[in-house]
Write an enzyme that holds these catalytic residues in place. Structure first.
Site, short mmCIF file in Angstrom:
data_model
loop_
_atom_site.label_atom_id
_atom_site.label_comp_id
_atom_site.label_asym_id
_atom_site.label_seq_id
_atom_site.Cartn_x
_atom_site.Cartn_y
_atom_site.Cartn_z
N ASN A 32 44.12 51.04 50.12
CA ASN A 32 44.73 50.13 51.11
C ASN A 32 44.64 48.67 50.65
OD1 ASN A 32 42.08 49.51 51.49
ND2 ASN A 32 42.02 49.95 53.69
N GLY A 36 40.29 46.75 46.85
CA GLY A 36 40.96 47.09 45.59
C GLY A 36 42.03 46.06 45.27
N TYR A 155 27.10 49.69 55.32
CA TYR A 155 27.34 50.37 54.04
C TYR A 155 26.34 51.52 53.85
CZ TYR A 155 28.41 50.84 49.04
OH TYR A 155 28.78 51.32 47.80
#
Ligand code: UDP
Length: 321
Positions: A32, A36, A155
């Protein structure tokens, strides 16, 4: 084979796509682009065996689109922000909900897909699941010492949930699924905006800026060059009898953050000034993988020394920053 790489436009994902394409596979890269970057896969876009979907694995449209694919042989789940630096615009701390969801709902969607297509599955977990480790080096059998609601918990707990989900599919549906726990990895295509230690130090050094050392700099990490790491990912997927197993992947050399500065100084032949800043909450003091299991069962053997890897990474940042 037809292989889906979720998070394929990220730092690690793009190196994995390169390796799979080189080995002659067809790759569907889904990302998405939250953390990235398209630039990481630009060179693959027109390759006949490579397809890119800008899509969110959490979405219903992704589930519908992938259900229609004829065959999927393997699924790698690398989709997640991964930077702990709260000042980074791409840090998981800037996207805590997205981070929790991509590792929970996203993992669920990909495991459902693996079940539907009878595909092999690999979940990219993290050394972060060990938290502030009370065992050193960390073996896969260690349960970890994690703050469940600290700033890194989106996370850490996201990855722990993802692991539980992966093993639930293995136990309940016999999904051919394995988990890798990735330790600090560095190399070309790291995103400077991520604010990871290796990219921060190299870019500051090249620009003659002071090196930002958080805390005393005595905390340690084990740094793995990216090509060694992706080699481990492919081995964990391809090796027989890895379903239902967890593997640490990384490099087991251990260096303090100050030692890292000294190595970079040596490689660049310059003296760098250090700017000591406060340490972030829950920043682990020590971290080193026990790689016995990966070495024995996967014949995993990281080859690139820290100096060798840093030389390649310095070259990359000299050209790009
Ligand atoms: N760190 C540092 N200066 C920086 C970036 C990071 O001293 O500019 C430290 C950070 O506090 C941590 C270690 O380097 O102790 C590794 O940080 P990184 O963000 O690369 O990854 P982590 O292992 O914490 O996930």
């Amino acid at each position: 084979m037809f292989i889906l790489v979720a998070g394929g436009a990220g730092f690690l994902g793009s190196w994995l796509c390169d390796l799979l394409i080189k080995d002659g596979h067809r790759v569907l890269c889904v990302d998405n682009l939250l953390s990235g970057r398209k630039i990481n896969i630009e060179h693959l876009i027109y390759h006949k065996n490579f397809t890119f979907w800008q899509d969110d694995i959490n979405s219903g449209t992704f589930v519908k689109k992938t259900a229609k694919l004829k065959t999927i042989d393997e699924i790698y789940h690398l989709a997640s922000p991964a930077s702990p630096n709260k000042n980074s615009p791409k840090s998981y701390m800037q996207y805590p909900i997205e981070t929790l969801l991509v590792n929970s709902q996203g993992t669920y969607h990909l495991l459902e897909l693996a079940k539907l297509k009878m595909a092999k599955f690999l979940y990219a977990s993290s050394s972060e699941i060990y938290g502030e480790p009370l065992e050193h080096p960390q073996k896969e059998t260690y349960f970890g010492n994690v703050n469940p609601n600290g700033p890194r918990s989106c996370y850490d707990e996201g990855k722990r949930f993802g692991e539980a989900m992966t093993f639930s599919y293995f136990r309940k549906y016999h999904t051919d699924a394995r988990i890798v726990r990735i330790f600090n990895t560095y190399g070309p295509r790291m995103d400077v905006q991520d604010g990871r230690v290796v990219s921060n130090f190299i870019v500051s050094a090249i620009k003659n800026n002071p090196i930002t050392v958080y805390g005393s700099g005595k905390q340690t990490r084990s740094f793995c060059y990216v090509s060694d790491l992706v080699d481990g990912l492919v081995k964990a997927m391809a090796t027989e009898k890895t379903a239902g197993k967890v593997f640490n992947l990384g490099n087991d050399g251990e260096f303090s953050i100050l030692e890292l500065v000294e190595i970079i100084e040596k490689l660049l032949g310059t003296k760098l000034s250090r700017n000591f800043l406060p340490l972030a909450a829950d920043d682990p003091t020590r971290r080193r993988p026990d790689l016995t299991r990966a070495r024995e069962l996967l014949s995993y053997n990281p080859k690139i020394s820290l100096e060798e890897g840093l030389i390649k990474t310095i070259d990359y940042f000299k050209k790009t920053s």
